[in-house]
Design an enzyme around this catalytic site. Structure first.
Site, PDB file in Angstrom:
ATOM      1  N   LYS A   1      64.957  29.774  10.291  1.00 26.52           N
ATOM      2  CA  LYS A   1      64.663  28.336  10.428  1.00 26.52           C
ATOM      3  C   LYS A   1      64.233  28.109   8.931  1.00 26.52           C
ATOM      4  CE  LYS A   1      62.179  29.587  14.648  1.00 26.52           C
ATOM      5  NZ  LYS A   1      63.209  30.018  15.799  1.00 26.52           N
TER       6      LYS A   1
ATOM      7  N   HIS B   1      67.184  41.568  17.858  1.00 28.53           N
ATOM      8  CA  HIS B   1      66.769  40.744  16.927  1.00 28.53           C
ATOM      9  C   HIS B   1      66.159  41.425  15.648  1.00 28.53           C
ATOM     10  CE1 HIS B   1      64.886  37.007  16.088  1.00 28.53           C
ATOM     11  NE2 HIS B   1      63.647  37.413  15.949  1.00 28.53           N
TER      12      HIS B   1
ATOM     13  N   SER C   1      64.942  34.802  11.679  1.00 23.05           N
ATOM     14  CA  SER C   1      63.994  34.314  12.769  1.00 23.05           C
ATOM     15  C   SER C   1      63.541  33.274  12.303  1.00 23.05           C
ATOM     16  CB  SER C   1      63.339  35.485  13.352  1.00 23.05           C
ATOM     17  OG  SER C   1      62.791  35.265  14.523  1.00 23.05           O
TER      18      SER C   1
ATOM     19  N   TRP D   1      66.940  35.386  23.579  1.00 29.49           N
ATOM     20  CA  TRP D   1      66.100  34.445  23.527  1.00 29.49           C
ATOM     21  C   TRP D   1      66.523  33.467  22.266  1.00 29.49           C
ATOM     22  CZ3 TRP D   1      62.165  32.727  25.761  1.00 29.49           C
ATOM     23  CH2 TRP D   1      60.987  32.447  25.248  1.00 29.49           C
TER      24      TRP D   1
HETATM   25  C1  GTR Z   1      59.651  34.506  18.339  1.00 30.18           C
HETATM   26  C2  GTR Z   1      60.083  33.141  18.250  1.00 30.18           C
HETATM   27  C3  GTR Z   1      61.151  33.043  17.677  1.00 30.18           C
HETATM   28  C4  GTR Z   1      61.689  33.612  16.396  1.00 30.18           C
HETATM   29  C5  GTR Z   1      60.821  35.131  16.480  1.00 30.18           C
HETATM   30  C6  GTR Z   1      60.524  35.667  15.136  1.00 30.18           C
HETATM   31  O1  GTR Z   1      58.335  34.982  18.834  1.00 30.18           O
HETATM   32  O2  GTR Z   1      60.175  32.871  19.813  1.00 30.18           O
HETATM   33  O3  GTR Z   1      61.381  31.622  17.681  1.00 30.18           O
HETATM   34  O4  GTR Z   1      61.084  32.761  15.290  1.00 30.18           O
HETATM   35  O5  GTR Z   1      59.572  34.967  16.962  1.00 30.18           O
HETATM   36  O6  GTR Z   1      60.308  35.174  14.099  1.00 30.18           O
HETATM   37  O7  GTR Z   1      60.563  36.952  14.905  1.00 30.18           O
END
Ligand code: GTR
Length: 341
Positions: A183, A321, A179, A270
């Protein structure tokens, strides 16, 4: 978009604060290492948890930051709790397949990402940034990095330490993140060519996914929700994403010719799984310049059917996720295939 750090001479020192040669049921060596940094009259520390398989002379290693503190990644009672974590011990063990990793002959090093940059706004002073002479938002240039760049920097500092160890294979080092930390892993791997392989787990917007598709989380949305993640300049594209002169396939391409893996989850729209795949497919054209097979002409793979070609790996697994056993199994398999001693 991520931004860079000013050139600064930072002094480092390493201290093993805890160790055991009989961890994880006797099959692993555990080390907890404090890395201290000093510069500009400031000091900062990070605490690294390292497990290495016993009896392996040269282990490949995963470097991967965690969200909730080292003690939340394992039931191992000796692991030191993070001073910043509000989460209980062993809270995120499902994301850390230590048994599989160690049984496969891999080492793994993790650290709490808050050690490097507390994940919220107006905390610059409590991050690593004062080491670089940056104390408040007014000290930031348009292209100065923020949290994502800091977390990427942290992964490289762990690697600095690992490369001092005789039993870590310098040629088989892997940076992996989930996540927002996915990045960071990509940005780290793009810059730090000592990492032999780079893995993005559900990194989504401003990670592996193409921004100009404008699907799921957008650049405007991410910069609005998390203004402390990217450099200030990135925000100037919020309302005009088509004018952004770069896109995320170029980030993946910076890893070439080293193996790169992009993983998505079916229910994680997302993060735009299709945008993550298309980005890797575009990046694979750069791998072709090195004579490697590309993903050109491949269609979007079915769920739970990994597509591995040349040095590019992709899968979209079922589920949300997250980081799962399925993901680790794929990463270990891909690393075994591509990273040679
Ligand atoms: C979310 C964000 C994503 C992702 C995620 C995470 O809120 O929108 O870009 O980075 O968090 O890190 O779990």
């Amino acid at each position: 978009m991520y931004g860079i750090l000013p050139e600064t001479d930072i002094q480092k020192s390493y201290r093993v604060v805890e160790k055991s040669d009989d961890a994880l049921g006797g099959k692993a060596i555990r080390r907890q290492i404090e890395i201290s940094f000093s510069a500009n009259g400031q000091t900062r520390q990070m605490l690294v948890l390292l497990y290495m398989p016993k009896g392996v002379k040269q282990c490949p290693v995963f470097v991967s930051p965690n969200f909730q503190g080292n003690a939340t990644t394992t039931t191992d009672p000796a692991v030191i709790e993070s001073p910043y974590s509000t989460h209980g011990r062993a809270n995120q063990t499902s994301r850390w397949s230590y048994d599989r990793i160690i049984n496969s002959g891999f080492a793994v090093a993790t650290f709490h990402y808050y050690d490097i940059y507390i994940d919220s706004d107006n905390k610059l002073n409590e991050t690593i940034y004062p080491l670089f002479g940056i104390n408040t938002n007014t000290d930031l240039q348009a292209n100065t990095g923020k949290a994502i760049t800091a977390w990427a920097w942290g992964c490289s500092r762990v690697l600095d330490y690992l490369l001092t160890l005789d039993n870590i294979d310098q040629k088989r080092t892997i940076v992996l993140g989930h996540s927002r930390l996915g990045k960071a892993a990509l940005w780290c791997g793009a810059q730090d060519e000592r990492f032999a392989m780079v893995i993005s787990n559900d990194s989504g917007c401003s990670g592996a996914a193409l921004s100009r598709r404008n699907f799921g989380e957008t650049v405007e949305r991410i910069n609005t929700s998390f203004p402390w993640w990217f450099c200030n300049k990135y925000q100037s594209y919020n309302q005009n994403i088509s004018s952004l002169p770069i896109d995320q396939h170029e980030l993946l391409a910076l890893v070439a010719p080293r193996p790169v893996y992009v993983a998505s989850a079916q229910e994680d729209q997302w993060a735009d799984p299709r945008g993550e795949f298309l980005s890797l497919q575009e990046a694979s054209k750069v791998y072709a310049l090195y004579g490697l097979e590309t993903l050109e002409g491949c269609s979007f793979p079915a769920v739970n059917e990994p597509l591995w070609k040349g040095n590019c790996g992709y899968h979209m697994r079922t589920g949300i996720h997250d980081v799962t056993e399925y993901d680790w199994q794929a990463y270990i398999g891909f690393a075994n295939l591509h990273l040679k001693r």
